[in-house]
Write a protein that holds these residues in place. Structure first.
Motif, PDB file in Angstrom:
ATOM      1  N   GLY A 197       6.489 -19.868   4.771  1.00 48.07           N
ATOM      2  CA  GLY A 197       5.492 -19.510   5.772  1.00 48.07           C
ATOM      3  C   GLY A 197       6.011 -18.456   6.722  1.00 48.07           C
ATOM      4  N   LEU A 198       5.092 -17.654   7.214  1.00 43.02           N
ATOM      5  CA  LEU A 198       5.399 -16.638   8.219  1.00 43.02           C
ATOM      6  C   LEU A 198       4.273 -16.715   9.233  1.00 43.02           C
ATOM      7  N   GLN A 199       4.582 -17.090  10.454  1.00 46.65           N
ATOM      8  CA  GLN A 199       3.550 -17.266  11.468  1.00 46.65           C
ATOM      9  C   GLN A 199       3.541 -16.089  12.427  1.00 46.65           C
ATOM     10  N   THR A 200       2.337 -15.585  12.673  1.00 50.20           N
ATOM     11  CA  THR A 200       2.174 -14.497  13.624  1.00 50.20           C
ATOM     12  C   THR A 200       0.745 -14.501  14.143  1.00 50.20           C
ATOM     13  N   MET A 201       0.561 -14.003  15.333  1.00 53.32           N
ATOM     14  CA  MET A 201      -0.778 -13.853  15.898  1.00 53.32           C
ATOM     15  C   MET A 201      -1.407 -12.545  15.404  1.00 53.32           C
ATOM     16  N   ASP A 202      -0.589 -11.640  14.889  1.00 49.74           N
ATOM     17  CA  ASP A 202      -1.052 -10.321  14.476  1.00 49.74           C
ATOM     18  C   ASP A 202      -0.581 -10.028  13.059  1.00 49.74           C
ATOM     19  N   ARG A 203      -1.441 -10.278  12.082  1.00 48.08           N
ATOM     20  CA  ARG A 203      -1.073 -10.093  10.675  1.00 48.08           C
ATOM     21  C   ARG A 203      -0.815  -8.631  10.333  1.00 48.08           C
ATOM     22  N   GLU A 204      -1.362  -7.715  11.129  1.00 49.35           N
ATOM     23  CA  GLU A 204      -1.179  -6.278  10.880  1.00 49.35           C
ATOM     24  C   GLU A 204       0.039  -5.718  11.615  1.00 49.35           C
ATOM     25  N   LYS A 205       0.773  -6.578  12.304  1.00 44.69           N
ATOM     26  CA  LYS A 205       1.984  -6.140  13.010  1.00 44.69           C
ATOM     27  C   LYS A 205       2.965  -5.539  12.018  1.00 44.69           C
ATOM     28  N   VAL A 206       3.450  -4.354  12.347  1.00 44.74           N
ATOM     29  CA  VAL A 206       4.419  -3.680  11.480  1.00 44.74           C
ATOM     30  C   VAL A 206       5.792  -4.266  11.758  1.00 44.74           C
ATOM     31  N   LEU A 207       6.409  -4.799  10.702  1.00 43.66           N
ATOM     32  CA  LEU A 207       7.755  -5.366  10.829  1.00 43.66           C
ATOM     33  C   LEU A 207       8.814  -4.290  10.735  1.00 43.66           C
ATOM     34  N   ILE A 208       8.567  -3.289   9.865  1.00 45.16           N
ATOM     35  CA  ILE A 208       9.531  -2.212   9.675  1.00 45.16           C
ATOM     36  C   ILE A 208       8.821  -0.998   9.094  1.00 45.16           C
ATOM     37  N   SER A 209       9.275   0.161   9.485  1.00 48.74           N
ATOM     38  CA  SER A 209       8.824   1.422   8.900  1.00 48.74           C
ATOM     39  C   SER A 209      10.044   2.141   8.369  1.00 48.74           C
ATOM     40  N   TYR A 210       9.880   2.829   7.271  1.00 50.57           N
ATOM     41  CA  TYR A 210      11.014   3.527   6.678  1.00 50.57           C
ATOM     42  C   TYR A 210      10.584   4.878   6.142  1.00 50.57           C
ATOM     43  N   ASP A 219       0.813  -1.220   0.000  1.00 49.46           N
ATOM     44  CA  ASP A 219       0.000   0.000   0.000  1.00 49.46           C
ATOM     45  C   ASP A 219       0.850   1.275   0.000  1.00 49.46           C
ATOM     46  N   GLU A 220       2.160   1.098  -0.109  1.00 49.53           N
ATOM     47  CA  GLU A 220       3.116   2.212  -0.229  1.00 49.53           C
ATOM     48  C   GLU A 220       2.923   3.273   0.856  1.00 49.53           C
ATOM     49  N   ASN A 221       2.765   2.805   2.117  1.00 49.90           N
ATOM     50  CA  ASN A 221       2.576   3.730   3.228  1.00 49.90           C
ATOM     51  C   ASN A 221       3.821   3.894   4.096  1.00 49.90           C
ATOM     52  N   GLY A 222       4.942   3.329   3.669  1.00 54.59           N
ATOM     53  CA  GLY A 222       6.186   3.456   4.415  1.00 54.59           C
ATOM     54  C   GLY A 222       6.347   2.454   5.543  1.00 54.59           C
ATOM     55  N   SER A 223       5.427   1.500   5.654  1.00 51.93           N
ATOM     56  CA  SER A 223       5.498   0.443   6.664  1.00 51.93           C
ATOM     57  C   SER A 223       5.200  -0.893   6.004  1.00 51.93           C
ATOM     58  N   ILE A 224       5.841  -1.935   6.507  1.00 51.82           N
ATOM     59  CA  ILE A 224       5.591  -3.284   5.985  1.00 51.82           C
ATOM     60  C   ILE A 224       5.036  -4.129   7.118  1.00 51.82           C
ATOM     61  N   THR A 225       3.843  -4.647   6.902  1.00 52.89           N
ATOM     62  CA  THR A 225       3.209  -5.508   7.901  1.00 52.89           C
ATOM     63  C   THR A 225       3.573  -6.967   7.636  1.00 52.89           C
ATOM     64  N   ALA A 226       3.294  -7.792   8.621  1.00 52.07           N
ATOM     65  CA  ALA A 226       3.536  -9.232   8.469  1.00 52.07           C
ATOM     66  C   ALA A 226       2.734  -9.785   7.295  1.00 52.07           C
ATOM     67  N   GLU A 227       1.510  -9.304   7.126  1.00 52.03           N
ATOM     68  CA  GLU A 227       0.671  -9.781   6.028  1.00 52.03           C
ATOM     69  C   GLU A 227       1.245  -9.374   4.668  1.00 52.03           C
ATOM     70  N   GLU A 228       1.715  -8.144   4.547  1.00 56.96           N
ATOM     71  CA  GLU A 228       2.324  -7.706   3.291  1.00 56.96           C
ATOM     72  C   GLU A 228       3.555  -8.546   2.970  1.00 56.96           C
ATOM     73  N   MET A 229       4.358  -8.809   3.988  1.00 60.70           N
ATOM     74  CA  MET A 229       5.572  -9.609   3.786  1.00 60.70           C
ATOM     75  C   MET A 229       5.211 -11.020   3.354  1.00 60.70           C
ATOM     76  N   GLN A 230       4.192 -11.593   3.979  1.00 60.59           N
ATOM     77  CA  GLN A 230       3.778 -12.951   3.625  1.00 60.59           C
ATOM     78  C   GLN A 230       3.355 -13.030   2.164  1.00 60.59           C
ATOM     79  N   PHE A 231       2.524 -12.106   1.722  1.00 59.48           N
ATOM     80  CA  PHE A 231       2.089 -12.103   0.320  1.00 59.48           C
ATOM     81  C   PHE A 231       3.274 -11.933  -0.623  1.00 59.48           C
ATOM     82  N   TYR A 232       4.151 -10.996  -0.316  1.00 57.28           N
ATOM     83  CA  TYR A 232       5.294 -10.718  -1.187  1.00 57.28           C
ATOM     84  C   TYR A 232       6.224 -11.931  -1.295  1.00 57.28           C
ATOM     85  N   VAL A 233       6.609 -12.474  -0.154  1.00 62.01           N
ATOM     86  CA  VAL A 233       7.546 -13.603  -0.143  1.00 62.01           C
ATOM     87  C   VAL A 233       6.928 -14.830  -0.815  1.00 62.01           C
TER      88      VAL A 233
END
Length: 74
Positions: free
Chosen positions: A61-74, A28-42
């Motif tokens: 696979g990427l396992q998390t309890m919170d798919r909206e967890k931000v992994l990194i912001s830039y 979504d080009e918002n400057g943050s990458i969530t676990a869900e975005e990373m899962q789809f990309y990878v």
């Protein structure tokens, strides 16, 4: 089974995970990458390249309890 990416000298998963952290996974080009975005990309990138380079399936696979967890912001 994990596939190697000889040209990049990493596993496919490692290469695309690191590339994703650099911004390629930011759907979504918002400057943050969530676990869900990373899962789809990878999943998309690793799956495609495993078939292309090795003619086999690889589904990371990427396992998390919170798919909206931000992994990194830039």
């Amino acid at each position: 089974m994990s596939s190697w990416y000889p040209e990049k000298k990493h596993s496919l998963y490692t290469y695309y995970f690191l590339k994703g952290l650099k911004g390629s996974a930011d759907m979504d080009e918002n400057g943050s990458i969530t676990a869900e975005e990373m899962q789809f990309y990878v999943n998309d990138e690793v799956g495609f390249m495993a078939r292309k380079l090795n003619s086999r399936e690889q589904t990371p696979g990427l396992q998390t309890m919170d798919r909206e967890k931000v992994l990194i912001s830039y």
